[in-house]
Design a protein around this motif. Structure first.
Motif, PDB file in Angstrom:
ATOM      1  N   ASN A   7      -5.064  -8.560 -87.402  1.00 33.67           N
ATOM      2  CA  ASN A   7      -4.567  -8.198 -88.700  1.00 33.67           C
ATOM      3  C   ASN A   7      -3.774  -7.044 -88.541  1.00 33.67           C
ATOM      4  N   ASP A   8      -3.081  -6.723 -89.779  1.00 38.67           N
ATOM      5  CA  ASP A   8      -2.400  -5.339 -89.784  1.00 38.67           C
ATOM      6  C   ASP A   8      -3.073  -4.335 -90.584  1.00 38.67           C
ATOM      7  N   ASP A   9      -4.184  -4.517 -90.968  1.00 35.53           N
ATOM      8  CA  ASP A   9      -4.771  -3.517 -91.940  1.00 35.53           C
ATOM      9  C   ASP A   9      -5.945  -2.816 -91.251  1.00 35.53           C
ATOM     10  N   GLY A  10      -6.213  -3.206 -90.096  1.00 35.79           N
ATOM     11  CA  GLY A  10      -7.075  -2.428 -89.182  1.00 35.79           C
ATOM     12  C   GLY A  10      -8.397  -3.353 -89.385  1.00 35.79           C
ATOM     13  N   ARG A  36      -6.470   1.084 -86.911  1.00 37.45           N
ATOM     14  CA  ARG A  36      -6.075   1.554 -88.235  1.00 37.45           C
ATOM     15  C   ARG A  36      -4.957   0.750 -88.907  1.00 37.45           C
ATOM     16  N   GLU A  37      -4.667   1.159 -90.047  1.00 32.19           N
ATOM     17  CA  GLU A  37      -3.751   0.306 -90.958  1.00 32.19           C
ATOM     18  C   GLU A  37      -2.300   0.378 -90.053  1.00 32.19           C
ATOM     19  N   GLN A  38      -1.851  -0.748 -89.979  1.00 31.47           N
ATOM     20  CA  GLN A  38      -0.540  -1.031 -89.373  1.00 31.47           C
ATOM     21  C   GLN A  38       0.526  -1.942 -89.932  1.00 31.47           C
ATOM     22  N   SER A  39       0.231  -2.004 -91.257  1.00 29.75           N
ATOM     23  CA  SER A  39       1.142  -2.582 -92.397  1.00 29.75           C
ATOM     24  C   SER A  39       2.558  -2.068 -92.094  1.00 29.75           C
ATOM     25  N   ALA A  40       3.408  -3.242 -92.202  1.00 30.40           N
ATOM     26  CA  ALA A  40       4.722  -3.006 -92.245  1.00 30.40           C
ATOM     27  C   ALA A  40       5.474  -2.473 -90.658  1.00 30.40           C
ATOM     28  N   ILE A  90      -6.910 -11.597 -93.329  1.00 31.90           N
ATOM     29  CA  ILE A  90      -6.329 -11.854 -94.397  1.00 31.90           C
ATOM     30  C   ILE A  90      -5.515 -10.496 -95.030  1.00 31.90           C
ATOM     31  N   ASN A  91      -4.215 -10.346 -94.914  1.00 33.36           N
ATOM     32  CA  ASN A  91      -3.710  -9.351 -95.526  1.00 33.36           C
ATOM     33  C   ASN A  91      -3.968  -8.979 -96.968  1.00 33.36           C
ATOM     34  N   HIS A  92      -4.052  -7.565 -97.020  1.00 29.52           N
ATOM     35  CA  HIS A  92      -4.400  -6.843 -98.349  1.00 29.52           C
ATOM     36  C   HIS A  92      -2.975  -7.085 -99.062  1.00 29.52           C
ATOM     37  N   GLY A 104       3.476  -6.792 -90.482  1.00 26.42           N
ATOM     38  CA  GLY A 104       2.680  -6.769 -89.000  1.00 26.42           C
ATOM     39  C   GLY A 104       1.522  -8.102 -89.065  1.00 26.42           C
ATOM     40  N   THR A 105       1.322  -8.524 -90.156  1.00 25.95           N
ATOM     41  CA  THR A 105       0.405  -9.791 -90.296  1.00 25.95           C
ATOM     42  C   THR A 105       1.256 -11.080 -89.789  1.00 25.95           C
ATOM     43  N   VAL A 106       2.260 -11.019 -90.317  1.00 26.91           N
ATOM     44  CA  VAL A 106       3.260 -12.315 -89.805  1.00 26.91           C
ATOM     45  C   VAL A 106       3.597 -12.057 -88.202  1.00 26.91           C
TER      46      VAL A 106
HETATM   47 MN    MN Z   1      -1.135  -5.171 -94.298  1.00 29.33          MN
END
Ligand code: MN
Length: 253
Positions: A7-10, A36-40, A90-92, A104-106
């Motif tokens: 995932n990308d939220d950690g 850790r969070e890696q969103s975007a 599952i991305n938040h 980052g999820t995609v």
């Molecule tokens: Mn995310």
């Protein structure tokens, strides 16, 4: 069946826990996820420092890197055998329209595809970073059914990832699944000017409002109507129509 979850939220994110719960009835799950969070962070790769995986349980790895790092490291370094599928999420928050260019999820699913592994990105379309992901507890069973379907398709489309967005409703209220295309979204007022503690101007990207537009079969419309949206995405961003009709825009040099 071997399933790689990331995932990308950690690694501590609730959404990843729900994905693992949904995937476990279907095969042997390995988790390799950022610490850790890696969103975007999109499809970024860590080149300027080494990656240090930490084993947090059986087949559960925490990595100080990006989602793309996690997939590459899992496949080439940590897993004894290649996974049959990469599942990311599952991305938040939603990943629809242009979101997929930042996500980052995609990107983790893109990395799976680019190394030849069929991949699915899954996001909870309950808004952005503040999405109330507790609703995901009620979507684990429907997600297991969906994943079972996707992982047993007649033919998983080649060079293509499936981008799934779950509607923000309880599992029983999901109306079904729709195949969709990416919509378009316009963010307004998404850069907030502020002052730092010393009175100097700073800018924070986030917040604002989103306006969606797009065809009747767009991802955001399906989700608005309470359907699960499944969008096939391919990585070849060549504009084939432009190449086929160069007279419409190109002049000989
Ligand atoms: Mn995310």
């Amino acid at each position: 069946m071997r399933l790689l979850c990331t995932n990308d939220d950690g690694i501590l994110a609730h959404g990843l826990g729900c994905l693992v719960a949904a995937a476990e009835p279907l095969g042997e799950v390995t988790v390799v996820a950022p610490d850790r969070e890696q969103s975007a962070t999109s499809h970024s790769l860590t080149l300027h420092h080494p990656l240090r995986p930490i084993l947090r349980g059986e087949r559960r790895w925490q990595v100080d890197g990006t989602p793309t790092d996690c997939v590459m490291l899992a496949v080439e370094g940590l897993m004894e055998e290649r996974p049959d599928f990469v599942l990311s999420g599952i991305n938040h928050g939603q990943n629809m329209g242009e979101d997929v260019l930042y996500s980052g999820t995609v990107a983790a699913a893109m990395e799976g595809i680019s190394i030849g592994i069929p991949s699915v990105a899954i996001s909870f379309a309950g808004g952005d970073l503040r999405a109330d992901v507790s609703m995901l507890d009620y979507q684990i069973e429907p997600l297991t059914r969906l994943l079972k379907h996707l992982l047993n398709l007649r033919a998983f489309p080649p060079q293509t990832l499936l981008n799934v967005n779950l509607p923000p409703v309880h599992g029983d209220d999901i109306k079904g699944v729709k195949l969709t295309r990416l919509g378009r979204r316009v963010y307004s007022n998404s850069i907030k000017p502020m002052l730092d503690p010393w009175g100097r101007p700073i800018y924070w990207i986030g917040g604002g409002s989103i306006e969606w537009s797009g065809h009747a079969d767009s991802d955001f419309r399906a989700v608005e109507e309470g359907f699960i949206s499944v969008t096939p995405l391919h990585l070849d961003v060549t504009h084939h129509a432009m190449l086929d009709s160069p007279e419409s825009w190109w002049q000989e040099l």
